[in-house]
Design a protein around this motif. Structure first.
Motif, PDB file in Angstrom:
ATOM      1  N   LEU A 105       0.877  -1.223  -0.041  1.00 19.53           N
ATOM      2  CA  LEU A 105      -0.140   0.007  -0.108  1.00 19.53           C
ATOM      3  C   LEU A 105       0.910   1.209  -0.230  1.00 19.53           C
ATOM      4  O   LEU A 105       1.796   1.324   0.788  1.00 19.53           O
ATOM      5  CB  LEU A 105      -0.948  -0.101   1.208  1.00 19.53           C
ATOM      6  CG  LEU A 105      -1.840  -1.133   1.281  1.00 19.53           C
ATOM      7  CD1 LEU A 105      -2.694  -0.991   2.620  1.00 19.53           C
ATOM      8  CD2 LEU A 105      -2.694  -1.492   0.038  1.00 19.53           C
ATOM      9  N   SER A 106       0.578   2.261  -0.935  1.00 14.21           N
ATOM     10  CA  SER A 106       1.473   3.256  -1.072  1.00 14.21           C
ATOM     11  C   SER A 106       0.875   4.640  -0.573  1.00 14.21           C
ATOM     12  O   SER A 106       1.383   5.373   0.182  1.00 14.21           O
ATOM     13  CB  SER A 106       1.834   3.538  -2.434  1.00 14.21           C
ATOM     14  OG  SER A 106       0.812   3.771  -3.309  1.00 14.21           O
ATOM     15  N   ARG A 107      -0.691   5.026  -0.939  1.00 12.32           N
ATOM     16  CA  ARG A 107      -0.956   6.227  -0.712  1.00 12.32           C
ATOM     17  C   ARG A 107      -2.780   6.076  -0.803  1.00 12.32           C
ATOM     18  O   ARG A 107      -2.988   5.064  -1.503  1.00 12.32           O
ATOM     19  CB  ARG A 107      -0.469   7.130  -1.515  1.00 12.32           C
ATOM     20  CG  ARG A 107      -1.090   7.093  -2.938  1.00 12.32           C
ATOM     21  CD  ARG A 107      -0.283   8.214  -3.861  1.00 12.32           C
ATOM     22  NE  ARG A 107      -1.066   8.221  -5.329  1.00 12.32           N
ATOM     23  CZ  ARG A 107      -0.783   7.447  -6.067  1.00 12.32           C
ATOM     24  NH1 ARG A 107       0.028   6.541  -6.030  1.00 12.32           N
ATOM     25  NH2 ARG A 107      -1.190   7.710  -7.477  1.00 12.32           N
ATOM     26  N   VAL A 108      -3.388   7.000  -0.124  1.00 12.51           N
ATOM     27  CA  VAL A 108      -4.833   7.364  -0.372  1.00 12.51           C
ATOM     28  C   VAL A 108      -5.206   8.364  -0.909  1.00 12.51           C
ATOM     29  O   VAL A 108      -4.455   9.520  -0.927  1.00 12.51           O
ATOM     30  CB  VAL A 108      -5.222   7.227   1.254  1.00 12.51           C
ATOM     31  CG1 VAL A 108      -4.873   8.254   1.998  1.00 12.51           C
ATOM     32  CG2 VAL A 108      -6.976   6.939   1.198  1.00 12.51           C
ATOM     33  N   GLY A 109      -6.364   8.457  -1.776  1.00 13.24           N
ATOM     34  CA  GLY A 109      -6.606   9.519  -2.618  1.00 13.24           C
ATOM     35  C   GLY A 109      -7.097  10.600  -1.692  1.00 13.24           C
ATOM     36  O   GLY A 109      -7.329  10.509  -0.219  1.00 13.24           O
ATOM     37  N   ALA A 110      -6.915  11.828  -2.158  1.00  9.38           N
ATOM     38  CA  ALA A 110      -7.168  13.134  -1.279  1.00  9.38           C
ATOM     39  C   ALA A 110      -8.634  13.527  -1.272  1.00  9.38           C
ATOM     40  O   ALA A 110      -9.018  14.094  -0.370  1.00  9.38           O
ATOM     41  CB  ALA A 110      -6.301  14.363  -1.883  1.00  9.38           C
ATOM     42  N   ALA A 111      -9.553  12.991  -1.891  1.00 12.75           N
ATOM     43  CA  ALA A 111     -10.925  13.210  -2.009  1.00 12.75           C
ATOM     44  C   ALA A 111     -11.826  11.894  -2.166  1.00 12.75           C
ATOM     45  O   ALA A 111     -11.187  11.153  -2.777  1.00 12.75           O
ATOM     46  CB  ALA A 111     -11.286  14.383  -2.652  1.00 12.75           C
ATOM     47  N   VAL A 112     -12.876  12.085  -1.523  1.00 14.14           N
ATOM     48  CA  VAL A 112     -13.622  10.836  -1.591  1.00 14.14           C
ATOM     49  C   VAL A 112     -14.193  10.609  -3.172  1.00 14.14           C
ATOM     50  O   VAL A 112     -14.157   9.371  -3.691  1.00 14.14           O
ATOM     51  CB  VAL A 112     -15.064  10.741  -0.746  1.00 14.14           C
ATOM     52  CG1 VAL A 112     -15.693   9.575  -0.776  1.00 14.14           C
ATOM     53  CG2 VAL A 112     -14.453  10.759   0.765  1.00 14.14           C
ATOM     54  N   GLY A 113     -14.705  11.743  -3.922  1.00 12.02           N
ATOM     55  CA  GLY A 113     -15.296  11.681  -5.199  1.00 12.02           C
ATOM     56  C   GLY A 113     -16.637  11.954  -5.096  1.00 12.02           C
ATOM     57  O   GLY A 113     -17.424  11.368  -4.218  1.00 12.02           O
ATOM     58  N   GLU A 114     -17.207  12.509  -6.179  1.00 10.62           N
ATOM     59  CA  GLU A 114     -18.623  12.790  -5.999  1.00 10.62           C
ATOM     60  C   GLU A 114     -19.257  11.252  -6.271  1.00 10.62           C
ATOM     61  O   GLU A 114     -19.279  10.632  -7.103  1.00 10.62           O
ATOM     62  CB  GLU A 114     -18.888  13.691  -7.051  1.00 10.62           C
ATOM     63  CG  GLU A 114     -20.558  14.053  -7.289  1.00 10.62           C
ATOM     64  CD  GLU A 114     -20.702  15.139  -8.251  1.00 10.62           C
ATOM     65  OE1 GLU A 114     -21.701  15.556  -8.577  1.00 10.62           O
ATOM     66  OE2 GLU A 114     -19.593  15.613  -8.960  1.00 10.62           O
ATOM     67  N   GLY A 115     -20.474  11.298  -5.554  1.00 14.79           N
ATOM     68  CA  GLY A 115     -20.941   9.922  -5.571  1.00 14.79           C
ATOM     69  C   GLY A 115     -20.216   8.630  -5.245  1.00 14.79           C
ATOM     70  O   GLY A 115     -21.034   7.589  -5.471  1.00 14.79           O
ATOM     71  N   GLN A 116     -19.376   8.956  -4.384  1.00 15.60           N
ATOM     72  CA  GLN A 116     -18.562   7.728  -4.127  1.00 15.60           C
ATOM     73  C   GLN A 116     -18.582   7.733  -2.616  1.00 15.60           C
ATOM     74  O   GLN A 116     -18.988   8.496  -1.898  1.00 15.60           O
ATOM     75  CB  GLN A 116     -17.163   7.623  -4.492  1.00 15.60           C
ATOM     76  CG  GLN A 116     -17.134   7.725  -6.017  1.00 15.60           C
ATOM     77  CD  GLN A 116     -17.391   6.455  -6.937  1.00 15.60           C
ATOM     78  OE1 GLN A 116     -17.453   5.427  -5.972  1.00 15.60           O
ATOM     79  NE2 GLN A 116     -17.799   6.635  -8.049  1.00 15.60           N
TER      80      GLN A 116
END
Length: 489
Positions: free
Chosen positions: A309-320
């Motif tokens: 595992l390297s990183r996690v997204g900065a935002a959840v995203g619309e509709g996610q």
């Protein structure tokens, strides 16, 4: 005729009498059989045993595995674009989709005629402004010399004026001589001022010439860069994708020619729920560098790669929902048929932090209320509560210190419950005797339940177990048939 009619009537009455007698006899026999079924031959019926597989509980360290699905992406990708427009005059051999290229390899050449002309004109203009710099330097030297000359002349005029003033003070000179000397000195001062102005202009000319040289050198460097950009090279080793250019074709500025993908630097993106992400984060909320296994099913064979595992997204995203997580592949040495490629849909198995003092069982072993069936004395089953730590796939991870070393039923069924005596089978496979079941209609179920509740000769434990079986959606056929035989139906 009268005799024949009476005979028929007699035969009819005889047939009715025989039918009534047969019906009465059948009723008596059915009642007698029902009485015998309730009483049972020789007292209570023999207790039935069921076969069930059991496993021994051995608490220890379990490493849970989380399986999700993701998509392979390229961490390093370069779009090959034409910096300037022109005609394609040369393509590298094998410049096509999937071709491997080396770092710095020449791939495409555009017609360099216009860029060469622009470079030559820039060199010519640079030579011209450099000549102007030399002329300005020489003019500056002359202006300095001219200033020195007029300054010397002004000094002489000042001495002549002083001498005429001295003679006049002694009465030897005339007023006209003094005025002439004063006019000559003033003219000399004016000449000095003009020479100084000419020197300033010469210095300004030198500065402007130097600036022109600097600007022209920038223009020449830009022309040389444009000439160098007519040859497009690979920025790193990789493989080509999306090639959209042919020899002789015209390309416009910034037109995309192909994509260069580094297959040695891939990653997988997948989405986790908030609860799953929480199990993979540290005390500070950061993502753990947990190891992962990436698998791709390809025509019956499986391509497996490893990463972390390297990183996690900065935002959840619309509709996610949840978190978008990225895992970097440790190695992907080539781009053969057995390697992962960008766009592959793969399964990702993540090793979660290890759990201590727990044990894993098949999910079928867990009943309602988080209880399991434990083998007790005389091979009778007992129900014990457990703590569900984690559910994963077809298994559950449980915690129950009191069950250490005891045997647990690995697959429950409607036939098994507390107090049931079983024939335990010990092995890797969990199985119970296959029992046919049937779905009851509400009327049929109510009739059977009423019969069981009204039976005063049935032991209370057996009655409770049978009522529990009748409350299930699927009831064993043997139980239904036995009860209906006792009911006489």
């Amino acid at each position: 005729m009268r005799f024949f009619g009476r005979s028929l009537i007699g035969l009819l009455l005889l047939a009715l009498t025989l039918g009534v007698l047969a019906l009465a006899g059948q009723t008596v026999v059915g009642a007698f059989q029902a009485r015998l079924a309730d009483a049972g031959p020789g007292g209570a019926a023999r207790e039935r045993e069921f076969t069930a597989a059991v496993v021994t509980v051995q608490p220890g360290v379990v490493v849970p595995e989380l399986t999700v699905f993701g998509e392979v992406k390229a961490r390093r990708m370069l779009e090959l674009r034409a910096p300037g427009g022109g005609r394609v005059i040369w393509l590298a051999e094998g410049f096509e989709d999937g071709a491997a290229v080396a770092a710095g390899q020449a791939l495409v050449r555009l017609d360099p005629a216009e860029a060469t002309t622009a470079r030559d004109l820039a060199q010519s203009d640079l030579a011209k402004v450099e000549a102007e710099v030399g002329e300005a330097d020489r003019a500056l030297v002359l202006a300095r010399d001219a200033l020195a000359a007029v300054q010397a002349q002004a000094a002489l005029r000042a001495l002549a004026l002083a001498r005429q003033n001295d003679l006049r003070s002694r009465g030897l000179g005339s007023e006209a001589d003094v005025e002439a000397a004063a006019l000559a000195a003033s003219s000399a001062d004016q000449a000095v001022l003009s020479a100084r102005q000419a020197l300033s202009q010469a210095e300004t000319r030198v500065d402007l010439a130097a600036t022109a040289v600097s600007r022209q050198r920038i223009t020449l460097a830009e022309a040389e860069r444009a000439l160098a950009e007519t040859e497009i090279r690979a920025g790193f080793a990789g493989r080509l994708s999306g090639v959209a250019v042919t020899t002789g074709g015209l390309v416009s500025p910034n037109e995309r020619l192909a994509d260069l993908i580094d297959l040695a630097a891939l990653e997988v993106s997948f989405r986790l729920s908030t609860a799953q992400y929480a199990r993979l984060s540290d005390a500070t909320g950061g993502l753990l560098a947990a190891p992962v296994q990436i698998a791709l099913d390809a025509s019956g064979s499986k391509v497996v790669a490893r990463g972390h595992l390297s990183r996690v997204g900065a935002a959840v995203g619309e509709g996610q929902t949840g978190r978008l997580v990225y895992a970097a592949l440790d190695a992907n040495p080539g781009a053969g048929s057995g390697d992962l490629l960008p766009g592959d849909f793969v399964s990702v198995i993540i090793a979660e932090p290890a759990l201590e003092g727990v044990f894993a069982l098949p999910a079928a072993a867990l009943g309602t209320g988080d209880r399991v069936l434990v083998l007790g004395p005389e091979d009778r089953l007992e129900e014990h509560p457990v703590q569900v730590v984690l559910r994963q796939g077809d298994s559950v991870i449980l915690r129950a210190e009191a069950l250490a070393g005891r045997e647990v039923v690995s697959a429950r069924s409607p036939l098994l419950g507390a107090g049931i005596r079983i024939r335990p089978t010990r092995g890797d496979t969990a199985a119970v005797d296959p029992e046919p079941v049937v779905a009851l209609t509400p009327e049929r179920r109510a009739k059977l339940v009423a019969f069981v509740e009204a039976n005063s000769r049935m032991p209370a434990e057996a009655k409770a177990r049978m009522l529990e079986q009748l409350a299930q959606d699927q009831v064993p056929v043997q139980v239904v048939e036995r009860l209906e035989q006792r009911m006489g139906g």
